[in-house]
Design a protein around this motif. Sequence first.
Motif, mmCIF file in Angstrom:
data_model
loop_
_atom_site.group_PDB
_atom_site.id
_atom_site.type_symbol
_atom_site.label_atom_id
_atom_site.label_comp_id
_atom_site.label_asym_id
_atom_site.label_seq_id
_atom_site.Cartn_x
_atom_site.Cartn_y
_atom_site.Cartn_z
ATOM 1 N N ASN A 29 36.071 42.118 31.832
ATOM 2 C CA ASN A 29 36.045 43.698 30.832
ATOM 3 C C ASN A 29 35.574 43.922 29.811
ATOM 4 N N MET A 30 36.043 42.406 28.848
ATOM 5 C CA MET A 30 35.516 42.147 27.788
ATOM 6 C C MET A 30 34.471 42.278 27.422
ATOM 7 N N ASP A 52 30.256 33.680 35.928
ATOM 8 C CA ASP A 52 31.818 34.438 37.012
ATOM 9 C C ASP A 52 31.856 34.134 38.056
ATOM 10 N N MET A 54 32.801 35.378 39.985
ATOM 11 C CA MET A 54 33.077 36.948 41.716
ATOM 12 C C MET A 54 31.156 37.404 41.299
ATOM 13 N N VAL A 87 37.693 34.815 29.029
ATOM 14 C CA VAL A 87 38.474 34.795 30.612
ATOM 15 C C VAL A 87 39.843 34.664 30.304
#
Length: 289
Positions: A29-30, A52, A54, A87
Amino acid sequence: MTKPTDHLSSNSPDTNTAIAKIAFIGAGNMARSLIGGLLKQGYPASHIACSDPMEASLTSIAAMGAVSTSTSNTDTIAAADVVILAVKPQVMREVLTPLMPMLTSKKPLLISIAAGISCDSLQNWAGEGVPIVRCMPNTPALLQVGATGLYATDAVSAAQHKTADVILSAVGTVVWVKQENELDAVTAVSGSGPAYFFLLMEAMQAAGEKLGLTAEAAAQLTQQTALGAARMAIESDVDVAELRKRVTSPNGTTQAAVESFIANNIEDTVEQALQAAFTRSQSLAKELG
Ligand SMILES: NC(=O)c1ccc[n+]([C@@H]2O[C@H](COP(=O)([O-])OP(=O)(O)OC[C@H]3O[C@@H](n4cnc5c(N)ncnc54)[C@H](OP(=O)(O)O)[C@@H]3O)[C@@H](O)[C@H]2O)c1
């Protein structure tokens, strides 16, 4: 006119023409919010990279513009002037430790937005001499109306200081503190602060309903009043105490309510709440370090 990218120079104060290459570790989100804010300000997508584990998180970042993405943290930071650690605090050690050789040899500016991880811990995991800025943003940063407290270690140059300022300004207001432990106070005021206003708004909505308004009307009136009061506080040239006096006519409705708040010790209640958040922030930092 100064452009947002004017200050985003590479690490050397003498090379103000280069635009810093920014690597985000973590595509949550950030990171999405910061990247969105930077792109909106005209920051070149070609100078932003993100990693990331993912693929799905990376796809949504790539969809925001021509930001380069990778599942490898090492590849992502290889050419970076600035590495933003976006993170969760719990994975910070496992993220940084394998990057230590590259970080200590290249010494990019490390910006951590993780709550509660001290500069000492970051330095231990990233390696000696790596310049670090530690930030405490708050949730409205996700809408780019956040409030962020920042602290820089001694190794951070003036140019890197400006770079961090401009990056975090992409998601709202920034305030620098001189001592790292002031970030616990930042956490108590603005980090946890949105919840205090939500609590007050919940209470106002419930009281409005008890006074006969529909839930929808009470919510709408409360929300717009919060927004209007915040905008007046920000845009006015007088402080909030004076603004309050100006809307409190003698013997009027506002005076009746304000006197009731004061009789019920609102000041002590708020002070105790912020002290509790401050103390909890200090102990969380110890647990996470
Ligand atoms: N959200 C806020 O309002 C807010 C406010 C203040 C401070 N912060 C701080 O900002 C940081 C990020 O918060 P967030 O809300 O953006 O969290 P988030 O949405 O969970 O994002 C974190 C991202 O990091 C990824 N990640 C996990 N392990 C990784 C690794 N080894 N290498 C690279 N990426 C990895 C996660 O992937 P997986 O999902 O697969 O684990 C996730 O996509 C946190 O430290 C938080 O304390 C957030």
